[in-house]
Scaffold this motif. Structure first.
Motif, PDB file in Angstrom:
ATOM      1  N   ASP A   2       0.834  -1.188   0.000  1.00  0.00           N
ATOM      2  CA  ASP A   2       0.000   0.000   0.000  1.00  0.00           C
ATOM      3  C   ASP A   2       0.876   1.248   0.000  1.00  0.00           C
ATOM      4  OD1 ASP A   2      -2.474  -1.461   2.270  1.00  0.00           O
ATOM      5  OD2 ASP A   2      -2.063  -1.787   0.134  1.00  0.00           O
ATOM      6  N   THR A  61       1.021   5.758  -0.292  1.00  0.00           N
ATOM      7  CA  THR A  61       0.287   7.004  -0.155  1.00  0.00           C
ATOM      8  C   THR A  61       0.116   7.654  -1.510  1.00  0.00           C
ATOM      9  OG1 THR A  61       2.276   8.336   0.161  1.00  0.00           O
ATOM     10  CG2 THR A  61       1.290   7.346   2.131  1.00  0.00           C
ATOM     11  N   HIS A  72      -7.993   4.655   3.621  1.00  0.00           N
ATOM     12  CA  HIS A  72      -6.834   4.766   4.504  1.00  0.00           C
ATOM     13  C   HIS A  72      -7.165   4.065   5.820  1.00  0.00           C
ATOM     14  CE1 HIS A  72      -3.523   6.420   6.808  1.00  0.00           C
ATOM     15  NE2 HIS A  72      -3.031   6.943   5.682  1.00  0.00           N
ATOM     16  N   LYS A  90      -7.036   7.166   8.529  1.00  0.00           N
ATOM     17  CA  LYS A  90      -7.645   8.463   8.265  1.00  0.00           C
ATOM     18  C   LYS A  90      -8.835   8.289   7.327  1.00  0.00           C
ATOM     19  CE  LYS A  90      -3.131  10.682   8.738  1.00  0.00           C
ATOM     20  NZ  LYS A  90      -2.102  11.507   8.077  1.00  0.00           N
ATOM     21  N   GLN A 107      -8.960  10.120   3.844  1.00  0.00           N
ATOM     22  CA  GLN A 107      -7.872   9.921   2.902  1.00  0.00           C
ATOM     23  C   GLN A 107      -7.910   8.506   2.335  1.00  0.00           C
ATOM     24  OE1 GLN A 107      -3.983  11.105   4.270  1.00  0.00           O
ATOM     25  NE2 GLN A 107      -4.774  12.919   5.340  1.00  0.00           N
ATOM     26  N   LYS A 119      -5.437   5.300   0.210  1.00  0.00           N
ATOM     27  CA  LYS A 119      -4.134   4.771  -0.169  1.00  0.00           C
ATOM     28  C   LYS A 119      -4.306   3.989  -1.468  1.00  0.00           C
ATOM     29  CE  LYS A 119      -1.063   3.964   2.932  1.00  0.00           C
ATOM     30  NZ  LYS A 119      -0.188   3.379   3.969  1.00  0.00           N
TER      31      LYS A 119
END
Length: 415
Positions: free
Chosen positions: A355, A357, A399, A402, A405, A407
């Protein structure tokens, strides 16, 4: 068997050697469509009577070929559109239809029909429940068009997972009904539903790998769990389909038509027994109850909020850069970045499984230098193109820590 092998079942209706015609189309048609480098495949043609029709996906172009013409003739009056990549092409009652597609960073489930009089595509208004994003599998079954497994490549991830994954559109009335069904296995990645006019079986395949098979007579859908690539390690010439490999569904057989000149036949029933498991039997699935329909859709609300914010940001930036005198240069740079189709995926393909970002993916694709708004659009454009070449290579996931967000998961299942 050689490249000149004829598919007797198809030629009984059309007198056309389909594999040879696809190769010929990829050699001859690009100059007729303003040099667009478009690969035409088994998902891009239909046969009506003795006429072979070609619609390159992502466009509204329509070409026709007959044996007496011995050439491809353009029928439409369209320009390059780019909004319906991955659409499902089919024919019903002698008319040519296209359902759904992706383009301009948006998925859709619109139905269009070619108008022979004005040589344009008419938008058909579907009534009732329709998917809000386009289908992974679209198959004509009798008088109904089945939509199975919807997917979103917009960048706005689906938040409400309670929606149906099965719809039937009545082609006589254009009324759509949603069914109470969710796919238990992973979503359909491949989206090339190859022409199945001459078979009871609709095949979903890409680059030699068959993902699912739909039996249009008994309504059963089968998923491939252990089947091989039908062309082994034989090279595919992506974006240069003059001598590509092809798969055809004819009668009860799969017919492979390889670029090396070899033709092979596989009995579909035997193929199902060896490599496939039954995933669903759509005749046993009931329509959604009226009391369970969706009401206020939070996903739509979020979508419009994001769009509104993007419009506000773009307008604010426009005012700012107009005041500083930088807008012309910035606009030119942004346009150049977005229309540049020469993608280099060598860096991202060196990433190991795992994974990553958003920033790591952007650096791997060498777009981190772009402004955020342009970078988001470019990322969507490049990831769609990468997953076209290597299905499922990079997928967007929530995510773990979060909620606001995401990934990106890299799955190196291709060498």
């Amino acid at each position: 068997m050689t490249l000149k092998a004829q598919f007797a079942e198809i030629e009984a209706s059309s007198n056309l050697p389909i594999g040879d015609l696809l190769r010929r189309a990829n050699s001859e048609l690009n100059p007729l469509i303003d040099g667009e480098d478009i690969l035409m495949s088994e998902a891009d043609y239909v046969v009506i009577g003795d006429t072979f029709f070609l619609n390159p996906h992502g466009t509204h172009y329509l070409f026709a070929y007959t044996k007496s013409w011995n050439e491809f003739r353009r029928l439409d009056r369209s320009i390059f559109h780019g909004h319906n990549f991955g659409r499902n092409l089919f024919t019903y009652k002698g008319e040519i239809y296209a359902f759904g597609g992706y383009g301009f960073w948006h998925s859709h489930s619109k139905l269009i029909k070619f108008n022979r009089k004005n040589r344009e595509w008419d938008l058909m208004k579907i009534k009732g429940e329709v998917p809000d994003i386009f289908s992974s599998i679209g198959v004509l079954m009798g008088d109904s068009f089945m939509v199975y497994g919807i997917r979103n490549v917009d960048g706005f991830q689906v938040l409400n997972d309670t929606k149906s994954r099965l719809y039937f559109i009545n082609m006589k009335t254009l009324n759509s009904v949603a069914y109470n069904h969710k796919i238990n296995t992973e979503v359909v990645i491949q989206k090339n539903v190859i022409n199945s006019q001459f078979s009871r079986y609709a095949i979903v395949a890409q680059s030699g790998m068959i993902d699912r098979i739909v039996d249009k007579q008994n309504g059963k859908i089968y998923k491939n769990y252990s089947g091989p690539n039908l062309f082994g390690e034989e090279e595919f010439r992506y974006r240069s389909g003059k001598d590509s490999n092809y798969i055809f569904s004819v009668g009860d057989e799969l017919i492979t038509y390889s670029r090396s000149g070899e033709v092979n036949r596989f009995n579909i029933q035997e193929f199902l027994k060896l490599y496939f498991n039954e995933e669903a039997e759509i005749g046993q699935i009931l329509p959604l109850e009226s009391g369970k329909r969706w009401g206020l859709n939070i996903e739509y609300l979020l979508y419009f909020i994001i769009v509104f914010l993007l419009i506000f940001i773009v307008y604010f930036m426009f005012l700012y850069y107009r005041g500083t005198g930088l807008i012309n240069r910035r606009t030119l740079n942004d346009y150049t970045s977005l229309v540049d189709q020469k993608f280099d995926f060598s860096s991202i393909r060196t990433l190991s499984n795992g994974d990553y970002t958003e920033q790591e993916i952007d650096m791997a694709m060498q777009i981190f230098h772009l402004r955020p708004l342009v970078r988001n659009l470019k990322r969507s454009q490049m990831l769609f193109e990468l997953n076209e070449m290597y299905p499922g290579y990079v997928i967007k996931i929530p995510h773990p820590k979060k909620k606001d967000q995401f990934k990106y998961r890299v799955s190196r299942s291709y060498s």
